[in-house]
Write an enzyme that holds these catalytic residues in place. Structure first.
Site, PDB file in Angstrom:
ATOM      1  N   LYS B  71      44.821  15.045 -88.660  1.00 45.91           N
ATOM      2  CA  LYS B  71      43.444  14.682 -88.278  1.00 45.91           C
ATOM      3  C   LYS B  71      42.854  15.785 -87.406  1.00 45.91           C
ATOM      4  CE  LYS B  71      41.010  10.691 -86.218  1.00 45.91           C
ATOM      5  NZ  LYS B  71      41.200   9.400 -85.516  1.00 45.91           N
ATOM      6  N   SER B 146      38.628   5.749 -87.488  1.00 45.50           N
ATOM      7  CA  SER B 146      38.064   7.081 -87.617  1.00 45.50           C
ATOM      8  C   SER B 146      38.974   8.058 -88.365  1.00 45.50           C
ATOM      9  CB  SER B 146      37.757   7.649 -86.244  1.00 45.50           C
ATOM     10  OG  SER B 146      38.924   7.690 -85.472  1.00 45.50           O
ATOM     11  N   SER B 170      41.825   2.936 -85.466  1.00 45.84           N
ATOM     12  CA  SER B 170      41.459   4.100 -86.285  1.00 45.84           C
ATOM     13  C   SER B 170      42.518   4.609 -87.237  1.00 45.84           C
ATOM     14  CB  SER B 170      41.002   5.251 -85.375  1.00 45.84           C
ATOM     15  OG  SER B 170      39.781   4.903 -84.766  1.00 45.84           O
TER      16      SER B 170
END
Lengths: 75, 453
Positions: B71, B146, B170
């Site tokens: 990420k 996210s 997330s």
């Protein structure tokens, strides 16, 4: 263009609604916090990373040879 | 899956180079549409060749040859760590996060940096400054966020395992929406050094994968105390991949989660799957009240806003990047303004401290529940994910966070396994265990996976 005033009003309403709900919680202690044994951290020695300086200068928006330039009050 | 692939890599039935090249081909074919990756590592093939030599010499690590997606809020030296924001658009990481150091030590190959909601402020996967991510399993619905790019990358077979971060769901939300496995570790299980923080009281880095073994293996690698993260605990890291079959456990289900689950089809599916699991493992289902869990969202957001405001003061455009208030999107600005307001002296006690007190009550609710049950099984999402293009208002965001946020407030360990498909979109099931019981979590998840495939 983001309307900061509108966002501020939105947030104030949301937070106000949240606090109304949180105030309903029973059993909330008055005192809250934790204690630590030490207020300073231990210093850890490590070898210098040779690439760090090069990458930091690549990231800097404004530079002049060996200096990163930052004008006072410009941020 | 991952275990079988590792065997093949060890025996050189496939090489690391072949593995990486095949993923790069998939990324080239699909990424334009899916937008899971913001950056692809140009050196990945060369790194794979080095790993192949190590494998030949019998000196390779646990992740040797596997393609790992990361990420874009986790520092990988030399790669962009832009948090999907214009604020850090041209910023390259100057060091490796602790988790990345560990992955590299075990010869995992970082294949690229994945898309996300800007600065992890979101649950949809549509607020990145570099375009939304598409859900590979259901293109018209949001992938969740996210860690949207990480979830999509795994679901679209663009990598072996991905890393995400979880502050309020997330990892778990994209895992559910994209039909993959995801784990939020216990708070303090994995070092946060090198993670660009959203809220320091909740953030944890965790894995996403197509199978439980892959996630368990990644957790073995990345867990552990770090001198650079003061809240990381000095607890032993067990062999999560040495699975024990689960039998005769006590499974807790919460009536409060039932009330919060708006789409009753989701709750019905979750209930039926949990009953089947209990029957097959000779386990008991016990109803456990979590009295304050309906206040989880109201306790979570004030803490997140204040901590995010504090954490973003460094983005002033001096040493790197741009001034965040002048370059970020609406949701990020909302959190900064909200945090700034709540941090003001005249509000001291009203918001942040009150939220912390309720956080403590929720933690106690879970502690009390775990005195009588071994695991808690709950739905992950209260409704099927919204369609792409539908406005994600604060109310929608809070609604979708309601079932995942409690685990972050309590600091416990929580994972998502496959559930079923509703309206063409995957819907997962959430399994939670007490803090630092990751071994139990993986045993339950593996047993669940085996019984449902």
């Amino acid at each position: 263009m983001i309307d900061k005033t509108k966002i501020k009003k939105q947030i104030e309403k949301v937070m106000h609604d949240f606090i109304k709900e949180l105030n309903k919680a029973e059993g909330v202690k008055q005192d809250f916090g934790s204690e630590r044994d030490k207020s300073t951290r231990d210093v850890i020695k490590k070898d210098q990373d040779k690439d760090f300086r090069k990458l930091m200068f690549e990231n800097a928006p404004k530079k002049n040879q060996d200096f990163i330039l930052m004008e006072k009050k410009h941020w | 899956m991952i275990k079988e692939k590792i065997e093949k890599l060890k025996k050189q039935e496939i090489t690391s180079k072949q593995n990486i090249e095949s993923f790069l081909k998939v990324i080239k074919e699909k990424n334009k549409e899916i937008n899971a990756f913001l950056y692809v590592n140009k050196g990945a093939v060369k790194q794979a060749e080095i790993v192949d030599e190590k494998i030949k010499n019998g000196k390779a690590g646990k992740l040797a040859g596997l393609a790992i997606a990361v990420k874009s809020n986790i520092n990988v030296k030399g790669m962009p760590v832009n948090c999907a924001s214009k604020t850090l658009e041209n910023y390259n990481a100057t060091f490796d996060a602790d988790v990345i150091k560990k992955i590299k030590q075990e010869d995992g190959i970082i294949i690229g940096m994945t898309n996300m909601d800007e600065f992890a402020c979101g649950m949809s996967g549509t607020s990145s400054a570099f375009g939304k991510t598409i859900n590979p399993k259901c293109h018209e619905r949001i992938p969740g966020g996210s860690s949207s790019g990480s979830g999509a990358a795994v679901a679209a077979d663009m990598c072996d395992i991905a890393l995400g971060s979880d502050t309020g769901g997330s990892i778990r939300s994209p895992a559910s929406n994209c039909g993959v496995i995801g784990v939020k570790p216990s708070y303090g299980r994995v070092s946060r050094y090198g993670l660009i923080d959203l809220a320091m009281s909740f953030d944890q880095i965790g894995p996403l994968g197509n199978d439980v073994y892959g996630c368990a293996l990644m957790m073995e690698v990345i867990s552990g105390k770090s001198d650079y993260d003061a809240i990381s605990f000095d607890k032993p890291v067990e062999k999560y991949t040495k699975f024990n079959k689960i039998e005769e456990i006590k499974i807790g289900i919460s009536p409060e989660f039932k009330d919060m689950c708006d789409d009753k089809r989701i709750y019905e599916i979750f209930e039926n799957l949990t009953k089947k699991f209990a029957e097959k493992t000779k386990s008991r289902i016990i109803e456990k009240n979590l009295k304050h869990v309906k206040l989880a969202v109201q306790a979570y957001y004030p803490i997140v806003y204040v901590e995010f405001f504090s954490g973003t003061r460094k983005f002033d455009g001096r040493k790197y990047g741009k001034k965040i208030e002048e370059s970020c999107g609406e949701e990020v600005l909302k959190r900064i303004i909200g945090g700034k307001e709540m941090s003001k002296a005249e509000h001291e006690g009203t918001y942040y401290r009150k939220a912390l007190r309720v956080k403590d009550l929720i933690r106690q609710d879970f502690e009390n529940a775990f005195r009588e049950v071994d695991v808690l099984i709950t739905p992950v999402v209260p409704a099927i994910p919204p369609k792409i293009g539908k406005e994600i208002t604060p109310e929608v965001m809070y609604f979708f966070d309601a079932l995942t946020v409690p685990a972050n407030l309590a600091g416990i360990c929580s994972g998502v396994v496959n559930g079923e498909i509703i309206d063409n979109v995957p819907v997962g099931v959430q399994i939670s265990v007490p803090s630092f019981k990751e071994k139990l979590l993986f045993d339950v998840m593996k047993t669940w996976q085996d019984l449902n495939t």
